[in-house]
Design a protein around this motif. Structure first.
Motif, PDB file in Angstrom:
ATOM      1  N   UNK A   1      -5.553 -23.241  -5.795  1.00  0.00           N
ATOM      2  CA  UNK A   1      -6.582 -24.105  -5.269  1.00  0.00           C
ATOM      3  C   UNK A   1      -7.252 -24.916  -6.373  1.00  0.00           C
ATOM      4  N   UNK A   2      -7.518 -24.258  -7.485  1.00  0.00           N
ATOM      5  CA  UNK A   2      -8.163 -24.929  -8.605  1.00  0.00           C
ATOM      6  C   UNK A   2      -7.261 -26.033  -9.160  1.00  0.00           C
ATOM      7  N   UNK A   3      -5.965 -25.780  -9.205  1.00  0.00           N
ATOM      8  CA  UNK A   3      -5.026 -26.781  -9.709  1.00  0.00           C
ATOM      9  C   UNK A   3      -4.967 -27.996  -8.775  1.00  0.00           C
ATOM     10  N   UNK A   4      -5.019 -27.755  -7.471  1.00  0.00           N
ATOM     11  CA  UNK A   4      -4.995 -28.866  -6.508  1.00  0.00           C
ATOM     12  C   UNK A   4      -6.264 -29.712  -6.628  1.00  0.00           C
ATOM     13  N   UNK A   5      -7.410 -29.074  -6.751  1.00  0.00           N
ATOM     14  CA  UNK A   5      -8.657 -29.814  -6.929  1.00  0.00           C
ATOM     15  C   UNK A   5      -8.649 -30.583  -8.239  1.00  0.00           C
ATOM     16  N   UNK A   6      -8.139 -29.962  -9.282  1.00  0.00           N
ATOM     17  CA  UNK A   6      -8.042 -30.627 -10.568  1.00  0.00           C
ATOM     18  C   UNK A   6      -7.155 -31.868 -10.484  1.00  0.00           C
ATOM     19  N   UNK A   7      -6.040 -31.740  -9.802  1.00  0.00           N
ATOM     20  CA  UNK A   7      -5.143 -32.882  -9.637  1.00  0.00           C
ATOM     21  C   UNK A   7      -5.776 -33.995  -8.833  1.00  0.00           C
ATOM     22  N   UNK A   8      -6.459 -33.642  -7.750  1.00  0.00           N
ATOM     23  CA  UNK A   8      -7.128 -34.642  -6.931  1.00  0.00           C
ATOM     24  C   UNK A   8      -8.192 -35.391  -7.735  1.00  0.00           C
ATOM     25  N   UNK A   9      -9.026 -34.663  -8.452  1.00  0.00           N
ATOM     26  CA  UNK A   9     -10.066 -35.298  -9.257  1.00  0.00           C
ATOM     27  C   UNK A   9      -9.466 -36.165 -10.363  1.00  0.00           C
ATOM     28  N   UNK A  10      -8.407 -35.669 -10.997  1.00  0.00           N
ATOM     29  CA  UNK A  10      -7.790 -36.423 -12.091  1.00  0.00           C
ATOM     30  C   UNK A  10      -7.193 -37.735 -11.598  1.00  0.00           C
ATOM     31  N   UNK A  11      -6.472 -37.693 -10.488  1.00  0.00           N
ATOM     32  CA  UNK A  11      -5.869 -38.918  -9.968  1.00  0.00           C
ATOM     33  C   UNK A  11      -6.923 -39.875  -9.433  1.00  0.00           C
ATOM     34  N   UNK A  12      -7.956 -39.358  -8.779  1.00  0.00           N
ATOM     35  CA  UNK A  12      -8.996 -40.230  -8.260  1.00  0.00           C
ATOM     36  C   UNK A  12      -9.736 -40.909  -9.413  1.00  0.00           C
ATOM     37  N   UNK A  13     -10.036 -40.172 -10.472  1.00  0.00           N
ATOM     38  CA  UNK A  13     -10.695 -40.767 -11.639  1.00  0.00           C
ATOM     39  C   UNK A  13      -9.797 -41.821 -12.276  1.00  0.00           C
ATOM     40  N   UNK A  14      -8.500 -41.551 -12.358  1.00  0.00           N
ATOM     41  CA  UNK A  14      -7.566 -42.507 -12.942  1.00  0.00           C
ATOM     42  C   UNK A  14      -7.518 -43.800 -12.120  1.00  0.00           C
ATOM     43  N   UNK A  15      -7.389 -43.668 -10.801  1.00  0.00           N
ATOM     44  CA  UNK A  15      -7.354 -44.863  -9.955  1.00  0.00           C
ATOM     45  C   UNK A  15      -8.712 -45.568  -9.933  1.00  0.00           C
ATOM     46  N   UNK A  16      -9.779 -44.839 -10.055  1.00  0.00           N
ATOM     47  CA  UNK A  16     -11.117 -45.425 -10.101  1.00  0.00           C
ATOM     48  C   UNK A  16     -11.273 -46.301 -11.346  1.00  0.00           C
ATOM     49  N   UNK A  17     -10.884 -45.780 -12.494  1.00  0.00           N
ATOM     50  CA  UNK A  17     -10.969 -46.560 -13.732  1.00  0.00           C
ATOM     51  C   UNK A  17     -10.019 -47.755 -13.662  1.00  0.00           C
ATOM     52  N   UNK A  18      -8.840 -47.562 -13.087  1.00  0.00           N
ATOM     53  CA  UNK A  18      -7.897 -48.677 -12.925  1.00  0.00           C
ATOM     54  C   UNK A  18      -8.489 -49.752 -12.027  1.00  0.00           C
ATOM     55  N   UNK A  19      -9.124 -49.341 -10.939  1.00  0.00           N
ATOM     56  CA  UNK A  19      -9.764 -50.297 -10.032  1.00  0.00           C
ATOM     57  C   UNK A  19     -10.857 -51.085 -10.743  1.00  0.00           C
ATOM     58  N   UNK A  20     -11.677 -50.406 -11.542  1.00  0.00           N
ATOM     59  CA  UNK A  20     -12.736 -51.102 -12.270  1.00  0.00           C
ATOM     60  C   UNK A  20     -12.146 -52.082 -13.277  1.00  0.00           C
ATOM     61  N   UNK A  21     -11.082 -51.693 -13.962  1.00  0.00           N
ATOM     62  CA  UNK A  21     -10.463 -52.577 -14.948  1.00  0.00           C
ATOM     63  C   UNK A  21      -9.828 -53.797 -14.284  1.00  0.00           C
ATOM     64  N   UNK A  22      -9.116 -53.600 -13.190  1.00  0.00           N
ATOM     65  CA  UNK A  22      -8.484 -54.720 -12.492  1.00  0.00           C
ATOM     66  C   UNK A  22      -9.536 -55.658 -11.917  1.00  0.00           C
ATOM     67  N   UNK A  23     -10.595 -55.105 -11.347  1.00  0.00           N
ATOM     68  CA  UNK A  23     -11.676 -55.938 -10.816  1.00  0.00           C
ATOM     69  C   UNK A  23     -12.311 -56.768 -11.924  1.00  0.00           C
ATOM     70  N   UNK A  24     -12.575 -56.155 -13.062  1.00  0.00           N
ATOM     71  CA  UNK A  24     -13.157 -56.881 -14.189  1.00  0.00           C
ATOM     72  C   UNK A  24     -12.212 -57.975 -14.686  1.00  0.00           C
ATOM     73  N   UNK A  25     -10.928 -57.650 -14.784  1.00  0.00           N
ATOM     74  CA  UNK A  25      -9.968 -58.657 -15.253  1.00  0.00           C
ATOM     75  C   UNK A  25      -9.835 -59.824 -14.277  1.00  0.00           C
ATOM     76  N   UNK A  26      -9.714 -59.522 -12.984  1.00  0.00           N
ATOM     77  CA  UNK A  26      -9.517 -60.593 -12.001  1.00  0.00           C
ATOM     78  C   UNK A  26     -10.750 -61.467 -11.843  1.00  0.00           C
ATOM     79  N   UNK A  27     -11.921 -60.877 -11.810  1.00  0.00           N
ATOM     80  CA  UNK A  27     -13.119 -61.651 -11.506  1.00  0.00           C
ATOM     81  C   UNK A  27     -13.930 -62.012 -12.741  1.00  0.00           C
ATOM     82  N   UNK A  28     -13.798 -61.256 -13.820  1.00  0.00           N
ATOM     83  CA  UNK A  28     -14.605 -61.520 -15.006  1.00  0.00           C
ATOM     84  C   UNK A  28     -13.883 -62.271 -16.095  1.00  0.00           C
ATOM     85  N   UNK A  29     -12.615 -61.958 -16.324  1.00  0.00           N
ATOM     86  CA  UNK A  29     -11.871 -62.571 -17.424  1.00  0.00           C
ATOM     87  C   UNK A  29     -11.005 -63.714 -16.926  1.00  0.00           C
TER      88      UNK A  29
END
Length: 92
Positions: A1-29
């Motif tokens: 269970x701990x490994x599944x939660x860890x994986x979910x949090x890790x992937x969500x954080x990764x996609x979250x940072x990717x989303x912020x970077x893409x948004x900044x690049x498309x609209x800011x740069x």
């Protein structure tokens, strides 16, 4: 269970940072125009995620990924910033 939660949090954080970077690049740069076919797609994803999921709480949007990494650190002993790497001390 701990490994599944860890994986979910890790992937969500990764996609979250990717989303912020893409948004900044498309609209800011790059500053894509309104005629670009990516504009409606990026705006709808932004509206759903920022306004729907996070209720446009800027402090929480910026702190979400570090919070996921901190939870992973205390739960598994590793931050899992790169989600495809398993923490060395992960227990089931």
């Amino acid at each position: 269970m701990r490994r599944a939660l860890s994986g979910l949090l890790a992937w969500w954080a990764f996609f979250h940072v990717s989303w912020m970077a893409v948004t900044f690049l498309l609209w800011g740069v790059i500053n894509i125009s309104d005629e670009n076919p990516l504009t409606p797609l990026s705006e709808s994803v932004y509206d759903f995620y920022a306004f729907g999921v996070f209720k446009m709480q800027g402090w929480f949007i910026l702190g979400f990924a570090p919070l996921c990494w901190l939870i992973n650190f205390f739960a598994t002993g590793g931050t899992r910033i790169l989600p495809w790497r398993q923490p060395k001390s992960a227990a089931d």
